[in-house]
Scaffold this active site. Structure first.
Site, PDB file in Angstrom:
ATOM      1  N   LYS A  22      43.949  40.339  43.656  1.00 15.69           N
ATOM      2  CA  LYS A  22      43.311  41.633  43.379  1.00 15.69           C
ATOM      3  C   LYS A  22      41.891  41.431  42.835  1.00 15.69           C
ATOM      4  CE  LYS A  22      44.136  43.552  39.272  1.00 15.69           C
ATOM      5  NZ  LYS A  22      43.044  43.950  38.370  1.00 15.69           N
ATOM      6  N   ASN A  23      41.754  40.527  41.858  1.00 17.74           N
ATOM      7  CA  ASN A  23      40.456  40.393  41.185  1.00 17.74           C
ATOM      8  C   ASN A  23      39.410  39.658  42.023  1.00 17.74           C
ATOM      9  OD1 ASN A  23      41.405  41.893  39.108  1.00 17.74           O
ATOM     10  ND2 ASN A  23      41.718  40.188  37.685  1.00 17.74           N
ATOM     11  N   CYS A 117      39.552  50.561  26.943  1.00 17.96           N
ATOM     12  CA  CYS A 117      40.825  50.695  27.644  1.00 17.96           C
ATOM     13  C   CYS A 117      41.919  50.112  26.760  1.00 17.96           C
ATOM     14  CB  CYS A 117      40.784  50.056  29.026  1.00 17.96           C
ATOM     15  SG  CYS A 117      41.012  48.300  29.036  1.00 17.96           S
ATOM     16  N   ARG A 122      35.772  46.548  25.697  1.00 11.36           N
ATOM     17  CA  ARG A 122      35.262  46.152  27.008  1.00 11.36           C
ATOM     18  C   ARG A 122      33.901  46.753  27.370  1.00 11.36           C
ATOM     19  NH1 ARG A 122      40.082  45.892  31.250  1.00 11.36           N
ATOM     20  NH2 ARG A 122      38.742  44.292  32.142  1.00 11.36           N
ATOM     21  N   ASP A 305      45.174  36.987  31.206  1.00 11.38           N
ATOM     22  CA  ASP A 305      46.027  37.786  32.091  1.00 11.38           C
ATOM     23  C   ASP A 305      47.450  37.230  32.197  1.00 11.38           C
ATOM     24  OD1 ASP A 305      43.962  39.518  32.527  1.00 11.38           O
ATOM     25  OD2 ASP A 305      43.408  38.729  34.487  1.00 11.38           O
ATOM     26  N   ARG A 397      48.984  48.926  40.064  1.00 10.48           N
ATOM     27  CA  ARG A 397      47.549  48.663  40.240  1.00 10.48           C
ATOM     28  C   ARG A 397      47.305  47.235  40.713  1.00 10.48           C
ATOM     29  NH1 ARG A 397      44.076  49.913  35.249  1.00 10.48           N
ATOM     30  NH2 ARG A 397      42.681  48.901  36.714  1.00 10.48           N
TER      31      ARG A 397
HETATM   32  N1  EPU Z   1      32.253  41.422  27.265  1.00  8.19           N
HETATM   33  C1  EPU Z   1      31.201  41.894  26.517  1.00  8.19           C
HETATM   34  N2  EPU Z   1      30.124  42.443  27.178  1.00  8.19           N
HETATM   35  C2  EPU Z   1      30.083  42.547  28.529  1.00  8.19           C
HETATM   36  C3  EPU Z   1      31.170  42.066  29.289  1.00  8.19           C
HETATM   37  C4  EPU Z   1      32.250  41.505  28.621  1.00  8.19           C
HETATM   38  O1  EPU Z   1      31.209  41.825  25.290  1.00  8.19           O
HETATM   39  O2  EPU Z   1      29.082  43.072  29.051  1.00  8.19           O
HETATM   40  C5  EPU Z   1      33.412  40.829  26.587  1.00  8.19           C
HETATM   41  C6  EPU Z   1      34.703  41.615  26.813  1.00  8.19           C
HETATM   42  O3  EPU Z   1      34.830  42.705  25.936  1.00  8.19           O
HETATM   43  C7  EPU Z   1      35.753  40.558  26.612  1.00  8.19           C
HETATM   44  C8  EPU Z   1      35.090  39.302  27.180  1.00  8.19           C
HETATM   45  O4  EPU Z   1      33.689  39.574  27.165  1.00  8.19           O
HETATM   46  O5  EPU Z   1      35.998  40.377  25.248  1.00  8.19           O
HETATM   47  C9  EPU Z   1      35.500  38.920  28.580  1.00  8.19           C
HETATM   48  O6  EPU Z   1      35.485  40.065  29.431  1.00  8.19           O
HETATM   49  P1  EPU Z   1      35.148  39.960  30.980  1.00  8.19           P
HETATM   50  O7  EPU Z   1      33.878  40.683  31.227  1.00  8.19           O
HETATM   51  O8  EPU Z   1      35.260  38.565  31.451  1.00  8.19           O
HETATM   52  O9  EPU Z   1      36.339  40.822  31.605  1.00  8.19           O
HETATM   53  P2  EPU Z   1      36.227  41.705  32.899  1.00  8.19           P
HETATM   54  O10 EPU Z   1      35.253  41.097  33.826  1.00  8.19           O
HETATM   55  O11 EPU Z   1      36.054  43.128  32.507  1.00  8.19           O
HETATM   56  C10 EPU Z   1      38.025  40.451  34.307  1.00  8.19           C
HETATM   57  C11 EPU Z   1      39.319  40.800  34.980  1.00  8.19           C
HETATM   58  C12 EPU Z   1      40.382  41.061  33.925  1.00  8.19           C
HETATM   59  C13 EPU Z   1      40.532  39.795  33.081  1.00  8.19           C
HETATM   60  C14 EPU Z   1      39.183  39.393  32.479  1.00  8.19           C
HETATM   61  C15 EPU Z   1      39.229  38.101  31.714  1.00  8.19           C
HETATM   62  C16 EPU Z   1      38.585  41.836  37.036  1.00  8.19           C
HETATM   63  C17 EPU Z   1      38.448  43.079  37.844  1.00  8.19           C
HETATM   64  N3  EPU Z   1      39.106  41.982  35.812  1.00  8.19           N
HETATM   65  O12 EPU Z   1      37.680  41.571  33.497  1.00  8.19           O
HETATM   66  O13 EPU Z   1      41.591  41.316  34.616  1.00  8.19           O
HETATM   67  O14 EPU Z   1      41.450  40.015  32.045  1.00  8.19           O
HETATM   68  O15 EPU Z   1      38.208  39.275  33.516  1.00  8.19           O
HETATM   69  O16 EPU Z   1      39.656  37.075  32.522  1.00  8.19           O
HETATM   70  O17 EPU Z   1      38.251  40.764  37.488  1.00  8.19           O
HETATM   71  C18 EPU Z   1      43.730  42.237  34.931  1.00  8.19           C
HETATM   72  O18 EPU Z   1      43.680  41.858  36.117  1.00  8.19           O
HETATM   73  O19 EPU Z   1      44.797  42.664  34.389  1.00  8.19           O
HETATM   74  C19 EPU Z   1      42.523  42.194  34.123  1.00  8.19           C
HETATM   75  C20 EPU Z   1      42.374  42.903  33.004  1.00  8.19           C
END
Ligand code: EPU
Length: 417
Positions: A22-23, A117, A122, A305, A397
């Site tokens: 998915k990701n 969320c 996030r 995850d 999802r």
């Molecule tokens: N963060 C910030 N600022 C930003 C972006 C992130 O502070 O601008 C922080 C977040 O709050 C968090 C950390 O950095 O504490 C890591 O977040 P990241 O941005 O890596 O998460 P994401 O890109 O929003 C993706 C996956 C998530 C998975 C995370 C971590 C997708 C669509 N989603 O989220 O997947 O948990 O990386 O590996 O790729 C899931 O599939 O259930 C899921 C939540």
């Protein structure tokens, strides 16, 4: 609202096939915005988030057609809107992945801010800071981010914190920028490498994906491509734990064992026999599990995850386990539901302490997010009696037909409409 009714106690045996990630599919579909030609993605999972992405791309003017069982064709010949509206972003925060490619292709993007969320605040500040470094003018008003740039110019961007979708958004913006962009402290998840592989097939010049430093030389335009999405490592990991918890004997196929190295290593430490093949993993458990601590980390560390599923596993292991959730600040919503099933868990800030082995009993429980739902399903597989998991739209999802896959290996699980 659908529910899952599960009667625990069956050992899982047989073969279960993993779907596409998915990701990986979410950014790959967003990448179709970068070209007027067609992008064909195969091995996509048929899950709700992919249908939401189709709706989002459809609103932007992209022709998106699902084909056969697990393929999607997307053609962004003309883009009619550059807005990702609140209604879509609030159902799926990965809609922010439209920001980078829309800005690069059309010079303008308006995307609703996702807000918090169930697993944490996030923010997307690092995505925005990176786009500003590429020369975009970014403002936030009325709950929307508006980014504009007549041209994007390559830059050196050092992420303050490792972010998966942030790295993906910046990669997709930089591929069409003038000059060279260097992304430092980038995420190195397999989904990043997969996106880089797709973008490269589309004509982008990217090196270093899968390492903390990614270099992108901008090109004038991209073209169409065909790409097979990598297997879903989190779905595979969830089945590994299902096998381990039920004292099962499972062959997990169509997966990539290398992407699960930290999970496999941890499960071996816990006492599970695991043999990794080329594209399959065999898991065999004799029912005796020992507690082992875990800390969630960015790839190649133990994935956040997989944390909720691991917590369910630890309720069935002898001893005390300390889980450290390092990535998200509020990712223990499943613990209170597991407690209702009889688990012994204490939450102390970012740590969870699980004391096992405990006898779990079936109960009515509520899923709070995607991976929390998976952990409740796992707990239900070993609980005495019947568990009803409510709000499984979270599960839908990201897991394709999980009840059918689990049924096929012996679980007593059914969807109740
Ligand atoms: N963060 C910030 N600022 C930003 C972006 C992130 O502070 O601008 C922080 C977040 O709050 C968090 C950390 O950095 O504490 C890591 O977040 P990241 O941005 O890596 O998460 P994401 O890109 O929003 C993706 C996956 C998530 C998975 C995370 C971590 C997708 C669509 N989603 O989220 O997947 O948990 O990386 O590996 O790729 C899931 O599939 O259930 C899921 C939540």
């Amino acid at each position: 609202m659908d529910k899952l009714r599960i009667t625990g106690g069956n050992r899982l045996e047989g073969t279960v096939r993993v779907s596409g990630a998915k990701n990986s599919t979410l950014p790959a579909m967003a990448a179709s915005l970068l070209t007027a030609e067609e992008v064909l993605l195969t091995n996509i999972p048929l899950v709700a988030d992919i249908r939401t992405t189709r709706r989002l791309l459809g609103e932007l003017g992209v022709r998106v057609e699902f084909e056969g069982n697990h393929s999607v064709r997307a053609c962004a010949e003309t883009i009619v809107s550059n807005e990702a509206p609140y209604d879509l972003v609030k159902t799926m925060r990965a809609s922010v992945l439209a920001l980078g490619p829309l800005l690069a292709r059309t010079g303008k993007a308006r995307v609703s801010l996702p807000g918090g969320c169930a697993i944490g605040a996030r923010p997307i500040n690092l995505h925005l800071k990176g786009l500003e470094k590429l020369g975009a003018h970014v403002k936030t008003e009325h709950g929307y981010v508006e980014a504009e740039a007549a041209t994007l110019t390559g830059a050196r961007i050092v992420f303050d914190k490792i972010t998966v979708t942030g790295t993906e958004n910046l990669m997709m913006a930089a591929v069409l920028a003038n000059g060279t962009t260097v992304l430092e402290n980038s995420a190195s998840e397999p989904e990043i490498t997969d996106l880089a592989a797709l973008l490269t097939k589309m004509g982008a010049k990217i090196s270093g994906a899968g390492t903390p430093t990614i270099t992108i030389e901008g090109v004038r335009e991209l073209h169409g491509a065909t790409h097979e999405i990598i297997p879903d490592r989190i779905e595979a990991g969830t089945f590994l734990i299902a096998g381990a918890m039920t004292g099962g004997d499972l062959e997990i196929t169509a997966c990539e064992p290398a992407h699960l190295a930290s999970v496999i290593e941890k499960l071996r430490e816990v006492g599970v026999a695991i043999e990794a093949g080329r594209n399959s993993i065999h898991v065999k458990a004799n029912g005796k599990l020992h507690a082992a601590d875990v800390t969630t980390q960015e790839y190649p560390g133990f994935a956040t995850d997989m944390q909720a599923q691991y917590m369910a596993l630890m309720t069935q292991a002898d001893g005390i386990c300390v889980i450290h959730e390092n990535i998200f600040e509020n990712r223990y919503m499943h613990a209170s539901e597991l407690l209702r099933m009889g688990a012994h868990i204490r939450i102390d800030g970012s740590r969870a302490i699980v004391a096992g082995k405990t006898r779990l009993t079936g109960a009515r429980v509520i899923a709070s997010d995607l991976r929390a739902s998976a952990s409740l399903v796992l707990a239900a597989l070993v609980a005495e009696g019947e568990t009803v998991v409510d709000r499984i739209y979270h599960l839908d999802r990201g897991y394709e037909k999980i009840e059918e896959k689990l049924q096929s290996v012996g679980a007593r699980i059914e969807r109740v409409k």
